[in-house]
Design a protein around this motif. Structure first.
Motif, PDB file in Angstrom:
ATOM      1  N   ALA A 179       0.848  -1.201   0.000  1.00 33.12           N
ATOM      2  CA  ALA A 179       0.000   0.000   0.000  1.00 33.12           C
ATOM      3  C   ALA A 179       0.879   1.244   0.000  1.00 33.12           C
ATOM      4  N   PRO A 180       0.507   2.240  -0.780  1.00 36.00           N
ATOM      5  CA  PRO A 180       1.249   3.504  -0.743  1.00 36.00           C
ATOM      6  C   PRO A 180       1.204   4.099   0.671  1.00 36.00           C
ATOM      7  N   ASP A 181       2.144   4.958   0.973  1.00 38.50           N
ATOM      8  CA  ASP A 181       2.234   5.558   2.309  1.00 38.50           C
ATOM      9  C   ASP A 181       0.939   6.225   2.758  1.00 38.50           C
ATOM     10  N   SER A 182       0.179   6.754   1.833  1.00 36.75           N
ATOM     11  CA  SER A 182      -1.041   7.481   2.177  1.00 36.75           C
ATOM     12  C   SER A 182      -2.264   6.572   2.287  1.00 36.75           C
ATOM     13  N   VAL A 183      -2.041   5.247   2.193  1.00 33.88           N
ATOM     14  CA  VAL A 183      -3.152   4.292   2.210  1.00 33.88           C
ATOM     15  C   VAL A 183      -2.955   3.288   3.347  1.00 33.88           C
ATOM     16  N   ASP A 184      -4.006   3.106   4.127  1.00 32.84           N
ATOM     17  CA  ASP A 184      -4.019   2.121   5.202  1.00 32.84           C
ATOM     18  C   ASP A 184      -5.002   1.016   4.809  1.00 32.84           C
ATOM     19  N   VAL A 185      -4.491  -0.189   4.599  1.00 33.84           N
ATOM     20  CA  VAL A 185      -5.329  -1.328   4.219  1.00 33.84           C
ATOM     21  C   VAL A 185      -5.667  -2.107   5.486  1.00 33.84           C
ATOM     22  N   VAL A 186      -6.968  -2.236   5.762  1.00 37.06           N
ATOM     23  CA  VAL A 186      -7.459  -2.926   6.956  1.00 37.06           C
ATOM     24  C   VAL A 186      -8.309  -4.103   6.505  1.00 37.06           C
ATOM     25  N   THR A 187      -7.975  -5.307   6.973  1.00 40.76           N
ATOM     26  CA  THR A 187      -8.744  -6.493   6.606  1.00 40.76           C
ATOM     27  C   THR A 187      -9.727  -6.835   7.720  1.00 40.76           C
ATOM     28  N   PHE A 188     -10.992  -7.043   7.339  1.00 41.73           N
ATOM     29  CA  PHE A 188     -12.006  -7.494   8.296  1.00 41.73           C
ATOM     30  C   PHE A 188     -11.923  -9.010   8.346  1.00 41.73           C
ATOM     31  N   ASP A 189     -11.443  -9.537   9.462  1.00 40.78           N
ATOM     32  CA  ASP A 189     -11.179 -10.970   9.574  1.00 40.78           C
ATOM     33  C   ASP A 189     -12.291 -11.780  10.224  1.00 40.78           C
ATOM     34  N   ALA A 190     -13.469 -11.212  10.376  1.00 39.99           N
ATOM     35  CA  ALA A 190     -14.542 -11.933  11.061  1.00 39.99           C
ATOM     36  C   ALA A 190     -15.746 -12.216  10.164  1.00 39.99           C
ATOM     37  N   LEU A 191     -15.534 -12.317   8.860  1.00 42.78           N
ATOM     38  CA  LEU A 191     -16.663 -12.613   7.970  1.00 42.78           C
ATOM     39  C   LEU A 191     -17.311 -13.950   8.306  1.00 42.78           C
ATOM     40  N   ASN A 192     -16.517 -14.898   8.793  1.00 45.74           N
ATOM     41  CA  ASN A 192     -17.089 -16.196   9.143  1.00 45.74           C
ATOM     42  C   ASN A 192     -18.008 -16.125  10.364  1.00 45.74           C
ATOM     43  N   ASP A 193     -17.981 -15.024  11.099  1.00 41.06           N
ATOM     44  CA  ASP A 193     -18.863 -14.851  12.260  1.00 41.06           C
ATOM     45  C   ASP A 193     -20.175 -14.141  11.917  1.00 41.06           C
ATOM     46  N   VAL A 194     -20.278 -13.605  10.713  1.00 42.84           N
ATOM     47  CA  VAL A 194     -21.468 -12.866  10.303  1.00 42.84           C
ATOM     48  C   VAL A 194     -22.499 -13.860   9.763  1.00 42.84           C
ATOM     49  N   PRO A 195     -23.665 -13.977  10.424  1.00 42.80           N
ATOM     50  CA  PRO A 195     -24.674 -14.944   9.949  1.00 42.80           C
ATOM     51  C   PRO A 195     -25.278 -14.490   8.625  1.00 42.80           C
ATOM     52  N   PHE A 196     -25.924 -15.424   7.948  1.00 40.41           N
ATOM     53  CA  PHE A 196     -26.597 -15.060   6.709  1.00 40.41           C
ATOM     54  C   PHE A 196     -27.608 -13.953   6.987  1.00 40.41           C
TER      55      PHE A 196
END
Length: 186
Positions: A29-46
């Motif tokens: 990621a460029p210095d001006s960009v912060d990449v954040v991954t949401f790691d709890a998709l498996n916890d989100v119910p349908f």
């Protein structure tokens, strides 16, 4: 000013190539960009409208919506499952599209990238994800595309972050998202 890009990975496997592609995005990621991954998709119910209210909404769904609302842009990293996007990504889009017309994706710059075993790199899945994102109200950057084919052989001994071509292409997608997010933040 830093642009925050929320990344949603469609493969829940810890060692998946698409998760590695998301890691490559964070590393390059460029210095001006912060990449954040949401790691709890498996916890989100349908998605179920009956539980989408303040009393019953699952905490994981609230966390997903908050992460998307706090981000300036969204990046989906998707494999292709049976010619389509993984259900976990479609479910995330469904939760983020509500309330209709005012969901966390509304007007948010988004892009879809990914890798798949086949020679076309998941193009069908990526096209379906773009369509679903657009219907959900996101501003889909159609020109910011990356579909990497033959992933199992290409990345058999090489992490995507160490592939110079892939790293450059991923950085280009991040720059496009950041550029589209700037007018919104201003």
């Amino acid at each position: 000013m830093t642009t925050t890009i929320l990344t949603l990975v469609g493969s829940l496997r810890e060692g998946s190539i698409n998760r590695q592609l998301a890691e490559a995005a964070a590393v390059h990621a460029p210095d001006s960009v912060d990449v954040v991954t949401f790691d709890a998709l498996n916890d989100v119910p349908f998605y179920n409208e009956d539980i989408d209210n303040d009393a019953d909404r699952p905490q994981a769904a609230d966390a997903l919506r908050a992460a998307a609302a706090d981000a300036d842009a969204v990046l989906l990293v998707s494999p292709e499952y049976n010619g389509s996007m993984p259900a976990v990504l479609k479910n995330a889009i469904d939760w983020l599209s509500r309330p209709y017309g005012a969901g966390a994706l509304s007007g948010k710059p988004t892009a879809v990238i990914g890798s798949a075993f086949g020679q076309y790199g998941g193009v069908w899945a990526h096209d379906e994800a773009r369509r679903a994102l657009g219907v959900a109200g996101a501003t889909v950057l159609d020109e910011a595309r990356l579909s990497i084919g033959s992933s199992i052989t290409r990345f058999a001994e090489l992490h995507p972050k160490d592939d110079a071509e892939v790293s450059g292409l991923v950085t280009g997608v991040l720059l496009a998202l950041a550029g589209a997010a700037e007018p919104i933040a201003a």
